[in-house]
Write an enzyme that holds these catalytic residues in place. Sequence first.
Site, PDB file in Angstrom:
ATOM      1  CE  LYS A   1      -4.193   1.962   3.055  1.00  0.00           C
ATOM      2  NZ  LYS A   1      -4.611   1.797   4.349  1.00  0.00           N
TER       3      LYS A   1
ATOM      4  CB  SER B   1      -8.024   3.397   2.718  1.00  0.00           C
ATOM      5  OG  SER B   1      -7.304   3.404   3.665  1.00  0.00           O
TER       6      SER B   1
ATOM      7  CB  SER C   1      -8.195   0.773   5.640  1.00  0.00           C
ATOM      8  OG  SER C   1      -8.969   2.504   5.696  1.00  0.00           O
TER       9      SER C   1
END
Length: 490
Positions: A81, A156, A180
């Site tokens: 990420k 996210s 997330s």
Amino acid sequence: MKTNDLLSLNVRELAAAVGAREVSASDVLEAYIAAAETSETDINAYITKTYDLAREQAQRVDARIAEGDALSLSGVPYAVKDNIAAAGVPLTCASEMLRNFVPPYSATVCERAEAAGGLMLGKTNLDEFAMGSSCEKSIFGATKNPLDPKKSAGGSSGGSAAAVAAYQAAWALGTDTGGSARQPAAFCGVCAMKPTYGTVSRYGLTEFASSLDTVCPITRSVADNAYILEILAGRDRRDMTTLGLTDEDKRYTEGIDGGVRGLTIALVNGYEAFADTETVRCIQRTAEVLCRLGAEIVSVDVPYLSEAVEIYLTVSAAEASSNLARYDGIRYGKSADDASVSARMKTSRSTGFGDEVKRRILTGTYALSSVLTGDYYRRIKSAQQTICGRIYDLFEKIDILLMPTTGGMAFDLGSFDENPTAMYGSDRFTVIGNLTGCPAISLPVGGDGHLPVGGMLMGNRRSEKMLYRAAFAVETELKDVIKGEYGHAE
Ligand code: GLN
């Protein structure tokens, strides 16, 4: 070995095949790159691809294998990420503020994955600074759900979950401050563990809300997840909050097939009010499966279920407002041309941050401000303390809480454009794990014939082994049942 065969191997098998020289790390890598290139235009999971770096890593792994040096992740391609630092690779946090930032150092988790022989394919998309639940709030555009491109991949960590679901990586690193990693995993039909706070080092993770931020493995199976956490977990002298775990503590895969007999697993009273009918059906079925396997199923009240999101939002926004003060237009990141320091700061921050990030900074600053004499924040923290106390007490009586990961399945892209704060509701079940520091794992437990439903198992701090065991039992038992309940990415 053929490409499809390679992609179908789990992480441990892949590393073993490379270690046994049945296939080279370079061949595994090229198979994953080819798969990523086939679907990436439709999905937009990656912000930065690092294929050349991965090719160098693969060569080094193959050279070591030739000397008989096989490692636990030899030749296994993974994605990271883009709020986690890898030296020399842009770290954007999907923000204009950091569009051109290249960190000179790597996060501990990246170092550990590389030291174990992993190959980093690239950095994945996210909501700006990990604030959001849809992976749409990115300067690089939205990530689309591999199972249906009109749907959100969740957020996210949407890029990481989508990459794993679409076989664009064998596993990925996500982060979870309020849900997330787990919510996108639920939306994309993959598995994510948010470990106990302090299990995995946050060194090199861009701060959002430091007391809640957690780095998480996202994988296609429960066993893969446990295998990866074994590699990532443990004390790091560069992160004071990491726990001193022994090797024994970290053997998450050991006894994973041990079943759930004798465990007390609780459904949450009233959870149905926050979930759609399909989700309720899948959670009830999961409870029945666990009961059939020998667990005792009870139901309990979870304190503040209706207020947990508001408490989370205040705590996280307060910390975010302080953490994001470092982007001042002077030290690093976006820097405007204004002559005076204050004007430069103002322009850099006004143009560098997107709307959602500004909303959090404003809310957080207000909650901490002297207008409210700090009292508001103190009261919110005391509510958080109450939740923690009651949850820890609850875990004296029961072993595991079973809940939906999120109240519904993946929503349409753009559904919250008119009313962005309504999206916060999708974190209702997940935030409890972050507010209490407790571990929770999300895995697919069914679907509506099209999209997956995620189920979440949460336990007391440091109960990861038990959670993996229960999740593995559910996964094994439901495997055939849920086949066909949601589409599988090819
Ligand atoms: N969706 C939540 C938020 O927007 C959680 C974010 C996260 O876990 N990083 O705050």
